[in-house]
Design an enzyme around this catalytic site. Sequence first.
Site, PDB file in Angstrom:
ATOM      1  N   ASP A 102       0.823  -1.217   0.000  1.00 57.89           N
ATOM      2  CA  ASP A 102       0.000   0.000   0.000  1.00 57.89           C
ATOM      3  C   ASP A 102       0.858   1.268   0.000  1.00 57.89           C
ATOM      4  OD1 ASP A 102       1.041  -0.077   2.519  1.00 57.89           O
ATOM      5  OD2 ASP A 102      -0.878   0.171   3.580  1.00 57.89           O
ATOM      6  N   GLN A 156       9.271  26.975   0.128  1.00 57.61           N
ATOM      7  CA  GLN A 156       8.125  27.423   0.920  1.00 57.61           C
ATOM      8  C   GLN A 156       8.624  27.891   2.285  1.00 57.61           C
ATOM      9  OE1 GLN A 156       4.604  24.796   0.680  1.00 57.61           O
ATOM     10  NE2 GLN A 156       5.686  23.633  -0.889  1.00 57.61           N
ATOM     11  N   LYS A 198      13.955  39.915 -13.345  1.00 56.21           N
ATOM     12  CA  LYS A 198      12.806  39.267 -13.979  1.00 56.21           C
ATOM     13  C   LYS A 198      11.525  39.626 -13.249  1.00 56.21           C
ATOM     14  CE  LYS A 198      13.325  34.921 -11.366  1.00 56.21           C
ATOM     15  NZ  LYS A 198      13.706  33.516 -11.405  1.00 56.21           N
ATOM     16  N   ARG A 251       7.532  38.284 -12.857  1.00 56.01           N
ATOM     17  CA  ARG A 251       6.624  37.163 -13.114  1.00 56.01           C
ATOM     18  C   ARG A 251       5.168  37.622 -13.116  1.00 56.01           C
ATOM     19  NH1 ARG A 251       9.101  32.085 -12.398  1.00 56.01           N
ATOM     20  NH2 ARG A 251      11.057  32.115 -11.228  1.00 56.01           N
ATOM     21  N   ALA A 291      13.908  24.749 -15.870  1.00 58.22           N
ATOM     22  CA  ALA A 291      14.927  25.416 -16.706  1.00 58.22           C
ATOM     23  C   ALA A 291      14.361  26.510 -17.597  1.00 58.22           C
ATOM     24  CB  ALA A 291      15.701  24.396 -17.550  1.00 58.22           C
ATOM     25  N   THR A 333      13.278  29.650 -16.750  1.00 57.69           N
ATOM     26  CA  THR A 333      13.896  30.931 -16.399  1.00 57.69           C
ATOM     27  C   THR A 333      15.361  30.954 -16.819  1.00 57.69           C
ATOM     28  OG1 THR A 333      12.410  31.207 -14.515  1.00 57.69           O
ATOM     29  CG2 THR A 333      14.431  32.497 -14.497  1.00 57.69           C
TER      30      THR A 333
END
Length: 339
Positions: free
Chosen positions: A46, A106, A204, A206, A236, A238
């Site tokens: 499992d 995170q 950069k 986003r 890869a 960026t």
Amino acid sequence: MATMNEPKLIAGNANLPLAEAIARRMSMNRGVQLGLVDARVERFNDGEIFVEVYENVRGEDMFIIQPTSNPANDNLMELLIMSDALRRSSAARITAVIPYFGYARQDRRTKARTPISAKLVANLLTQAGIERVLTMDLHAAQIQGFFDIPVDNLYASPIFALDIKTNFKGQMGDLMVVSPDVGGVARARELAKRINSPLSIVDKRREKPGEVAEMTVIGDVTDKICIIVDDMCDTAGTLCKAAEVLMDNGAREVHAYITHGVMSGPAVDRVTKSVMKSLVITDSIAPSDAVKGAPNIRIVPTAPIFAQAILNIWYGTSVSSLFEDNTLSPIYESLYSMD
């Protein structure tokens, strides 16, 4: 914590070749045979993970070698369960050697109702009985503060500096170190200082995670051999876009030095078809066959620095001494000759 016994290594399934290379390197350094502790790390039907250690580890200084790379959850659970097994078997101390620390991206709340998963992982590791962590190039340095136990964060930049001085001999004056974003400037500056090169930044912006809308080069890269440096390469996208922007701004060549080659999805194909002449990564994450077969991807070993760091922890001596060239160069002398 030096004892009369030798340090003992145990490994999960995440990167067995690296664990075996570390054991071989430690054997050379100590002059005695040091292998991995005999154990099995298996899964029930499992998917549950089961660990059994076949050797006596009572009173031993144990080092678990296990990057928490893809599949991150399985590899993390292996690490936690191995630690629990060793703790219940009366190991004297348990150090987690995590060449690639998963969930490190995170490290803060970027918006409302999101977790700080890196802190959760730190809590899990501590509760599982781990008393020390040895890792490399954490995505965010503040993750060390998430732990209430010692964390030794090794840096790949000294290894990269040795590699660059060897492979760009005679061209050092033409090099330009490039940070692919503003957040990586400290890492890029560290490498630039080591090889005595100027620094440039690719700014950069986003629109959404994983997509880069616009890139601007800060600094003059005209006729320069650009060295992009970063801590990880995932898809890869960026990285390849940054290489294109640098070439568009007059760069002669573009190379990249990335610590952790996550290389998810289309990464290998993108790098192979990109304008980059080479991508250098470490073996902190076990490379896939596609990565090994890529013509412009090269892998540098981390076993020498991890082996020495483990021995320094075991001896109770300085780990940070490995950041200095005069200390690191001898343990990499078989790969890089500075003549």
